[in-house]
Design an enzyme around this catalytic site. Structure first.
Site, PDB file in Angstrom:
ATOM      1  N   HIS A   1      30.982   1.501  65.788  1.00 47.15           N
ATOM      2  CA  HIS A   1      29.989   2.566  65.638  1.00 47.15           C
ATOM      3  C   HIS A   1      28.992   2.248  64.542  1.00 47.15           C
ATOM      4  O   HIS A   1      27.838   2.678  64.589  1.00 47.15           O
ATOM      5  CB  HIS A   1      30.674   3.922  65.478  1.00 47.15           C
ATOM      6  CG  HIS A   1      31.213   4.392  66.787  1.00 47.15           C
ATOM      7  ND1 HIS A   1      32.497   4.126  67.189  1.00 47.15           N
ATOM      8  CD2 HIS A   1      30.616   5.020  67.829  1.00 47.15           C
ATOM      9  CE1 HIS A   1      32.669   4.608  68.411  1.00 47.15           C
ATOM     10  NE2 HIS A   1      31.546   5.152  68.822  1.00 47.15           N
TER      11      HIS A   1
ATOM     12  N   ARG B   1      25.604  11.945  70.625  1.00 43.31           N
ATOM     13  CA  ARG B   1      26.915  11.753  69.990  1.00 43.31           C
ATOM     14  C   ARG B   1      27.065  12.774  68.859  1.00 43.31           C
ATOM     15  O   ARG B   1      26.725  12.494  67.712  1.00 43.31           O
ATOM     16  CB  ARG B   1      27.023  10.344  69.405  1.00 43.31           C
ATOM     17  CG  ARG B   1      27.099   9.207  70.407  1.00 43.31           C
ATOM     18  CD  ARG B   1      27.301   7.883  69.676  1.00 43.31           C
ATOM     19  NE  ARG B   1      27.734   6.826  70.541  1.00 43.31           N
ATOM     20  CZ  ARG B   1      26.930   5.894  71.088  1.00 43.31           C
ATOM     21  NH1 ARG B   1      25.637   5.912  70.848  1.00 43.31           N
ATOM     22  NH2 ARG B   1      27.434   4.941  71.856  1.00 43.31           N
TER      23      ARG B   1
ATOM     24  N   ARG C   1      27.433  15.455  74.202  1.00 39.64           N
ATOM     25  CA  ARG C   1      28.845  15.069  74.302  1.00 39.64           C
ATOM     26  C   ARG C   1      29.643  15.809  73.244  1.00 39.64           C
ATOM     27  O   ARG C   1      29.235  15.853  72.071  1.00 39.64           O
ATOM     28  CB  ARG C   1      29.005  13.559  74.113  1.00 39.64           C
ATOM     29  CG  ARG C   1      30.457  13.126  74.310  1.00 39.64           C
ATOM     30  CD  ARG C   1      30.618  11.637  74.232  1.00 39.64           C
ATOM     31  NE  ARG C   1      30.433  11.146  72.881  1.00 39.64           N
ATOM     32  CZ  ARG C   1      30.500   9.851  72.554  1.00 39.64           C
ATOM     33  NH1 ARG C   1      30.711   8.946  73.490  1.00 39.64           N
ATOM     34  NH2 ARG C   1      30.342   9.472  71.318  1.00 39.64           N
TER      35      ARG C   1
ATOM     36  N   GLU D   1      35.624   6.033  80.554  1.00 37.69           N
ATOM     37  CA  GLU D   1      35.720   4.988  79.525  1.00 37.69           C
ATOM     38  C   GLU D   1      37.159   4.520  79.299  1.00 37.69           C
ATOM     39  O   GLU D   1      37.423   3.715  78.422  1.00 37.69           O
ATOM     40  CB  GLU D   1      35.078   5.453  78.215  1.00 37.69           C
ATOM     41  CG  GLU D   1      35.520   6.792  77.706  1.00 37.69           C
ATOM     42  CD  GLU D   1      34.720   7.256  76.480  1.00 37.69           C
ATOM     43  OE1 GLU D   1      33.967   6.465  75.895  1.00 37.69           O
ATOM     44  OE2 GLU D   1      34.889   8.427  76.106  1.00 37.69           O
TER      45      GLU D   1
ATOM     46  N   ASN E   1      31.390   0.767  76.323  1.00 42.17           N
ATOM     47  CA  ASN E   1      31.933   0.254  75.051  1.00 42.17           C
ATOM     48  C   ASN E   1      33.443   0.437  75.005  1.00 42.17           C
ATOM     49  O   ASN E   1      34.192  -0.481  74.679  1.00 42.17           O
ATOM     50  CB  ASN E   1      31.311   0.995  73.857  1.00 42.17           C
ATOM     51  CG  ASN E   1      29.800   0.980  73.913  1.00 42.17           C
ATOM     52  OD1 ASN E   1      29.232   0.102  74.527  1.00 42.17           O
ATOM     53  ND2 ASN E   1      29.169   1.954  73.290  1.00 42.17           N
ATOM     54  N   ASP E   2      33.877   1.645  75.330  1.00 40.35           N
ATOM     55  CA  ASP E   2      35.315   1.892  75.316  1.00 40.35           C
ATOM     56  C   ASP E   2      35.991   1.339  76.564  1.00 40.35           C
ATOM     57  O   ASP E   2      37.133   0.898  76.503  1.00 40.35           O
ATOM     58  CB  ASP E   2      35.603   3.392  75.175  1.00 40.35           C
ATOM     59  CG  ASP E   2      35.517   3.815  73.723  1.00 40.35           C
ATOM     60  OD1 ASP E   2      36.064   3.097  72.862  1.00 40.35           O
ATOM     61  OD2 ASP E   2      34.876   4.842  73.436  1.00 40.35           O
TER      62      ASP E   2
ATOM     63  N   ARG F   1      37.329  -2.668  69.456  1.00 42.58           N
ATOM     64  CA  ARG F   1      35.891  -2.973  69.425  1.00 42.58           C
ATOM     65  C   ARG F   1      35.336  -3.101  68.016  1.00 42.58           C
ATOM     66  O   ARG F   1      34.244  -3.615  67.812  1.00 42.58           O
ATOM     67  CB  ARG F   1      35.113  -1.898  70.211  1.00 42.58           C
ATOM     68  CG  ARG F   1      35.248  -0.527  69.641  1.00 42.58           C
ATOM     69  CD  ARG F   1      34.767   0.538  70.612  1.00 42.58           C
ATOM     70  NE  ARG F   1      33.409   0.953  70.368  1.00 42.58           N
ATOM     71  CZ  ARG F   1      32.873   2.070  70.840  1.00 42.58           C
ATOM     72  NH1 ARG F   1      33.583   2.867  71.619  1.00 42.58           N
ATOM     73  NH2 ARG F   1      31.639   2.393  70.572  1.00 42.58           N
TER      74      ARG F   1
ATOM     75  N   CYS G   1      26.121   4.877  79.854  1.00 44.57           N
ATOM     76  CA  CYS G   1      25.548   5.173  78.541  1.00 44.57           C
ATOM     77  C   CYS G   1      26.105   4.264  77.442  1.00 44.57           C
ATOM     78  O   CYS G   1      25.784   4.415  76.275  1.00 44.57           O
ATOM     79  CB  CYS G   1      25.752   6.641  78.168  1.00 44.57           C
ATOM     80  SG  CYS G   1      27.486   7.071  77.949  1.00 44.57           S
TER      81      CYS G   1
HETATM   82  C1  PEP Z   1      31.069   4.197  75.125  1.00 49.27           C
HETATM   83  O1  PEP Z   1      32.275   4.176  74.839  1.00 49.27           O
HETATM   84  O2  PEP Z   1      30.528   3.347  75.849  1.00 49.27           O
HETATM   85  C2  PEP Z   1      30.198   5.253  74.581  1.00 49.27           C
HETATM   86  C3  PEP Z   1      28.962   5.398  74.992  1.00 49.27           C
HETATM   87  O3  PEP Z   1      30.704   6.059  73.627  1.00 49.27           O
HETATM   88  P1  PEP Z   1      30.929   5.619  72.116  1.00 49.27           P
HETATM   89  O4  PEP Z   1      30.245   4.276  71.911  1.00 49.27           O
HETATM   90  O5  PEP Z   1      30.337   6.674  71.261  1.00 49.27           O
HETATM   91  O6  PEP Z   1      32.406   5.533  72.024  1.00 49.27           O
HETATM   92 MG    MG Z   2      33.222   5.889  73.948  1.00 46.92          MG
END
Ligand code: PEP
Ligand code: MG
Length: 582
Positions: A195, A302, A339, A442, A465-466, A476, A513
């Site tokens: 993040h 977020r 979200r 995710e 991402n997740d 990550r 996203c």
């Molecule tokens: C993701 O996991 O791809 C996402 C958009 O949420 P975050 O990066 O905030 O976990």
């Molecule tokens: Mg996520």
């Protein structure tokens, strides 16, 4: 002497500037014994630092904006009280006198003693005061070192020619940089989609993370180049290298200006398919950048970043409502997908500590994170849901739920949304009764069990991402496994393709996203898989739009099918190149 460090590229572009080192004061303190004759002057040094911090806190109190949350003033008062507390002051002086520790050592020793004491306290509120003591001591240590208590202090020379170099920066601290101008970022730790990296990218300035030992090897004021495209940091560059990078920097600036010409053109492929490009935001004011980039809405707000800057409690309904309403109004009728809070893993909240076992969880990324935490705190969750629903009166709002995997989690969430609506009805407060509710896809289980989601929800958003983190079982945020973080792993691509195909078949809108949506090298691939809604950071929007404008869906079909039919990495790469060439 010139040398080069290698890390992970997280935000594109070239930055050239002087290093601005941010070191956690507590890690750096010297430990030494003083002579008996130095005792009084050492105590004097402590008193002077204490005085300085008092002035800093007074200045902070005086500078509080009229609309600042009321807790801010209360925190500052608590910190002033701690700064005078005998447990901190008198005991530290005693250590200087009796043990002849230098003041920094004495302070650290006393903080450790107090910490042990606090850990045993049952009362959660009191236990939380430990963090306050640590913050006050941090300020005193910085005052002793001649630095400011703020993470970044404009008055101390931070300026737009500076590149921040740090061991690590917490996502919440990263938010401070939204109001400062820096050329770039370098951190020792972090992964591509940590993040911290996401916030760095949202600032639109070059950054490299996971540059191991950077904060130890780079000295304050060193001239450095950050190559955010390749994750390279060049310290004290030779004149010819500097010249080459200055040239590349001006070329990139030109490229950025050229992209502006697409800003107002409709986003459609060469074959005429309309593609929706939306923006990811972290704070309501980021909606301005979203509008400026030509986004058609906010695809991901977020909201946890609103919560993270609240040290000891969560924001009240009114404060949250004002924030959501602000974002919705700034978007001026365009949809805003809000979200619900996604805390945990690399985004812990101070108020999560203690009691619930969060801090001691062996693996927080698999623990009480996101919706799991919200469902365990229904009072907090209902507060957020009411605040979001109330904002829906001022524009088009959608609710997005992170980290769902189980049918009963979806059902519980939908029940709570119904309950929040009933509470608003009872209070006679308005909201859009048709507000849409969607789920982040995710967790691999969610993608594989997609019918559970298609049946219950209005829309889906793939959080790559997740999805990558949990499919490949790599953290990550951990740079030691960053080389295994692979968006092109066949398992990841198959889950995305499957989700897009099944959602389309069921007529449920679906977007992406995660960071993959903002990577222009993957735009053709995602279009070819059937994606028509992308959400990304505003700074990526025009470069992705450029890719959309030059794409033709029919010609993407075959090379994208080849990518999905490939398992060997070289074959995937070769097929991906053919996607780029059509
Ligand atoms: C993701 O996991 O791809 C996402 C958009 O949420 P975050 O990066 O905030 O976990
Ligand atoms: Mg996520």
């Amino acid at each position: 002497m010139s040398f080069t460090l290698h890390g992970i590229p997280v935000s594109r572009g070239i930055a050239i500037g002087r290093a601005y080192l941010i070191a956690p004061a507590a890690l750096d303190v010297d430990h030494y014994l003083i002579e008996p004759a130095q005792i009084e002057s050492e105590i004097e040094r402590f008193r002077a630092a204490q005085q300085l911090v008092h002035h800093e806190l007074d200045a902070l109190r005086a500078d509080l904006a009229a609309d600042a949350p009321s807790e801010m003033g209360a925190f500052i008062n608590v910190h002033s009280m701690i700064l005078n507390d005998a447990m901190l002051v008198q005991e530290t002086i005693d250590l200087i006198r009796t043990r002849r520790y230098n003041v920094e050592w004495a302070l650290m020793e006393q903080v450790e003693r107090l910490s042990r004491h606090f850990d045993d306290i049952e009362d959660e509120y009191l236990r939380e005061r430990k963090a306050d003591i640590e913050q006050v001591v941090e300020r005193v240590l910085k005052a002793l070192a001649g630095a400011s208590g703020a993470l970044v202090d404009g008055a101390h020379g931070a300026c737009d020619e500076m590149i921040v170099v740090a061991h690590d920066i917490a996502p919440a601290d990263m938010m401070q940089f939204k109001t400062q101008t820096f050329q770039g970022f370098v951190t020792d730790l972090g992964g591509r989609t940590s993040h911290t990296a996401i916030v760095a990218r949202s600032l639109g300035i070059p950054a490299a993370v996971g540059v191991q030992h950077a904060s130890a090897l780079i000295c304050q004021d060193d001239l450095i180049i950050v190559d955010g495209d390749h994750g390279i940091v060049i310290v004290d560059p030779a004149p010819i290298v500097l010249e080459e990078y200055s040239y590349r920097q001006s070329e990139e600036a030109l490229e950025q200006r050229k992209l502006q010409r697409f800003k107002f053109s409709p986003t459609q492929t060469l074959c005429g398919t309309r593609i929706e490009l939306c923006a990811n935001i972290e704070l309501p004011e980021d909606a301005r950048a979203a509008v400026d980039s030509g986004a058609m809405g906010v695809g991901l707000f977020r909201t946890e970043f609103l919560f993270m800057n609240h040290k000891h409690s969560l924001p009240e309904e009114e404060e949250q409502f004002a924030a959501y309403r602000r974002a919705v109004e700034l978007m001026n009728g365009m949809p805003v997908t809000i979200r619900t809070i996604d805390v945990g893993a690399d985004k812990p909240l101070d108020s999560m500590s203690g009691g619930d076992g969060y801090e001691t969880a062996a693996n927080p990324a698999l623990g009480l994170r996101a919706i799991r935490w919200s469902l365990s705190e229904p009072h907090m969750f209902l507060t957020q849901l009411r605040a979001i629903l109330r904002a829906s009166v001022f524009g088009k709002v959608k609710i997005l739920i992170p980290m769902l995997a189980h049918a009963q989690e979806i059902d519980q969430t939908l029940d709570l949304i119904r309950e929040a609506k009933c509470q608003l009805d009872d209070a006679g407060i308005g909201y859009d009764p048709n507000v849409q509710v969607g789920a982040m896809i995710e967790i691999p289980a969610a993608a594989i069990a997609l019918p559970l989601f298609l049946k219950r929800l209005d829309f889906l958003s793939i959080g790559t991402n997740d999805l990558i983190q949990y499919t490949l079982a790599i953290d990550r945020a951990d740079n030691s496994v960053a080389h295994l973080y692979d968006p092109l792993h066949p398992a990841v691509l198959h889950l995305i393709a499957f989700t897009l195909r099944e959602a389309k078949r069921a007529g449920v809108p679906v977007s992406v996203c995660g960071e993959m949506a903002g990577d222009p090298a993957l735009t053709g691939l995602l279009l070819g898989m059937g994606l028509t809604e992308f959400s990304m950071h505003p700074s990526q929007l025009l470069v992705v739009k450029q890719e959309v404008l030059r794409s033709h869906l029919k010609t993407l079909e075959k090379p994208v099918a080849d990518v999905l039919a490939s398992f060997e990495p070289e074959e995937v790469q070769a097929a991906l190149q053919r996607v780029a060439q059509v």
